[in-house]
Scaffold this motif. Sequence first.
Motif, mmCIF file in Angstrom:
data_model
loop_
_atom_site.group_PDB
_atom_site.id
_atom_site.type_symbol
_atom_site.label_atom_id
_atom_site.label_comp_id
_atom_site.label_asym_id
_atom_site.label_seq_id
_atom_site.Cartn_x
_atom_site.Cartn_y
_atom_site.Cartn_z
ATOM 1 N N ALA A 178 3.681 15.011 -43.743
ATOM 2 C CA ALA A 178 4.204 15.000 -45.145
ATOM 3 C C ALA A 178 3.168 15.292 -46.309
ATOM 4 O O ALA A 178 3.595 16.089 -47.416
ATOM 5 C CB ALA A 178 4.938 13.939 -45.235
ATOM 6 N N GLU A 179 2.287 14.601 -46.226
ATOM 7 C CA GLU A 179 1.360 14.371 -47.430
ATOM 8 C C GLU A 179 0.583 15.921 -47.823
ATOM 9 O O GLU A 179 0.509 16.195 -48.884
ATOM 10 C CB GLU A 179 0.032 13.543 -46.891
ATOM 11 C CG GLU A 179 -0.829 13.191 -48.009
ATOM 12 C CD GLU A 179 -2.015 12.207 -47.614
ATOM 13 O OE1 GLU A 179 -2.994 12.257 -47.944
ATOM 14 O OE2 GLU A 179 -1.740 11.250 -46.656
ATOM 15 N N LEU A 229 1.412 17.891 -51.468
ATOM 16 C CA LEU A 229 0.663 18.052 -52.488
ATOM 17 C C LEU A 229 0.679 19.255 -53.508
ATOM 18 O O LEU A 229 0.622 18.539 -54.840
ATOM 19 C CB LEU A 229 -0.643 18.409 -51.965
ATOM 20 C CG LEU A 229 -1.465 17.329 -51.169
ATOM 21 C CD1 LEU A 229 -2.725 17.770 -50.341
ATOM 22 C CD2 LEU A 229 -2.022 16.381 -52.082
ATOM 23 N N PRO A 230 1.225 20.245 -53.338
ATOM 24 C CA PRO A 230 1.610 21.268 -54.398
ATOM 25 C C PRO A 230 2.775 21.135 -55.112
ATOM 26 O O PRO A 230 2.873 21.491 -56.351
ATOM 27 C CB PRO A 230 1.558 22.568 -53.828
ATOM 28 C CG PRO A 230 1.120 22.439 -52.574
ATOM 29 C CD PRO A 230 1.394 20.967 -51.841
ATOM 30 N N PHE A 231 3.787 20.306 -54.639
ATOM 31 C CA PHE A 231 4.979 19.823 -55.092
ATOM 32 C C PHE A 231 5.032 18.308 -55.876
ATOM 33 O O PHE A 231 6.080 18.094 -56.275
ATOM 34 C CB PHE A 231 6.022 20.312 -54.353
ATOM 35 C CG PHE A 231 6.091 21.662 -53.800
ATOM 36 C CD1 PHE A 231 6.659 22.584 -54.374
ATOM 37 C CD2 PHE A 231 5.438 21.930 -52.428
ATOM 38 C CE1 PHE A 231 6.608 23.892 -53.949
ATOM 39 C CE2 PHE A 231 5.583 23.196 -51.975
ATOM 40 C CZ PHE A 231 5.937 24.061 -52.761
ATOM 41 N N LEU A 249 -7.340 19.658 -50.298
ATOM 42 C CA LEU A 249 -7.163 19.283 -48.738
ATOM 43 C C LEU A 249 -8.305 18.563 -48.045
ATOM 44 O O LEU A 249 -8.085 18.161 -46.940
ATOM 45 C CB LEU A 249 -6.803 20.756 -48.068
ATOM 46 C CG LEU A 249 -5.630 21.415 -48.562
ATOM 47 C CD1 LEU A 249 -5.554 22.760 -47.726
ATOM 48 C CD2 LEU A 249 -4.123 20.710 -48.283
ATOM 49 N N ASP A 250 -9.411 18.315 -48.864
ATOM 50 C CA ASP A 250 -10.574 17.657 -48.394
ATOM 51 C C ASP A 250 -10.056 16.077 -48.168
ATOM 52 O O ASP A 250 -10.887 15.534 -47.387
ATOM 53 C CB ASP A 250 -11.588 17.733 -49.303
ATOM 54 C CG ASP A 250 -12.348 19.162 -49.312
ATOM 55 O OD1 ASP A 250 -11.976 19.781 -48.168
ATOM 56 O OD2 ASP A 250 -12.832 19.410 -50.147
ATOM 57 N N HIS A 298 1.166 28.192 -50.602
ATOM 58 C CA HIS A 298 1.528 26.935 -51.455
ATOM 59 C C HIS A 298 0.286 26.112 -51.846
ATOM 60 O O HIS A 298 0.384 25.536 -52.837
ATOM 61 C CB HIS A 298 2.273 26.047 -50.766
ATOM 62 C CG HIS A 298 1.974 25.699 -49.571
ATOM 63 N ND1 HIS A 298 1.670 26.447 -48.410
ATOM 64 C CD2 HIS A 298 1.609 24.175 -48.884
ATOM 65 C CE1 HIS A 298 1.273 25.665 -47.229
ATOM 66 N NE2 HIS A 298 1.408 24.543 -47.728
ATOM 67 N N HIS A 299 -0.892 26.175 -51.438
ATOM 68 C CA HIS A 299 -2.076 25.557 -51.860
ATOM 69 C C HIS A 299 -3.107 26.628 -52.468
ATOM 70 O O HIS A 299 -3.584 26.319 -53.528
ATOM 71 C CB HIS A 299 -3.013 25.237 -50.752
ATOM 72 C CG HIS A 299 -2.462 23.773 -50.154
ATOM 73 N ND1 HIS A 299 -1.930 22.657 -50.727
ATOM 74 C CD2 HIS A 299 -1.889 23.747 -48.790
ATOM 75 C CE1 HIS A 299 -1.471 21.750 -49.932
ATOM 76 N NE2 HIS A 299 -1.232 22.311 -48.671
#
Length: 297
Positions: free
Chosen positions: A45-46, A50-52, A185-186, A265-266
């Motif tokens: 989920a994480e 992130l983008p939203f 994403l790191d 999305h990223h």
Amino acid sequence: MSGKQPIPPKVGTIWSIGDGRVHFLEKGVRDKEPVILLHGCGSIAEELLLPFEDSEFRVIAPDRPGYGLSTPIPASECGPIGQSFWLERFLDCAGFTGLTIVAHSIGSAPALHLAARRPDLISKLFLISPCCSPVPPKAMLILRAASAPLVGGLVRQHVISRWATFFVGQGLRASSFPNTVPSRLDGLPASHLVNPLAVQTMADELRAFNRDMQLLPSLPPHLIIHVLFGLSDAIIHPALHIDWLRRKHPAAFIKVLEGVGHLPHHVAPDEARNMLANLICPQMPQGTDQLPLDHVA
């Protein structure tokens, strides 16, 4: 070996539903319209949140069964159809109807099955790089070894889990190609993403994917679908899935981005957020905004 400490996962809310638990993260204002986020294969989920997470809407991102902190379901139910029933139980427990769902990659498959079966639950879908058409088999030698009888448990425990950071890095680079891996994403928890249970879940859902997607009927005509694809996606072939979606729902709004891979999305988060906002609060006529299919090869 590096001396870095493992990155811990974000922990949100855990519900007990039936015999299992569902973990989800939530952001946004609670009195806003809820939007459900469904991550793809081998993710959590994480990642999709992130983008939203700064969205103007109330976004709720569950770990799909067998990933993150959510309890797995039986292997026989891990395909898109079985997961659509899992999703139905979660949404019914939350008391949601007429929902918008955002789904990435193979997470689109259970969303499509539920939309076909329970049109009262889902009214809008935003599919990001959706893997929805039956696909030719891939070698995936590591995953096959990890799910093989006798030796699979050893591979999951002593190879993949021990080298989780390596395998997550490889996966992110492949998914991002031809783009570089976005820095946000790191911070994903590699050892939480790649663990023996998640690896087995990946194998089980991929094994059932083609069978279940061959059974998907045409989608309800009132369903609104927006789709975002990266034209340079090296994980799945956009043309295959775009053509399949057109046959299931001719009115789908499909947008493709040049030079973008499997993670639009990223790579283009503003585009993804704008498409979600326009899906929920339309500002343009429904239709298509895409390259002709013969250019999406």
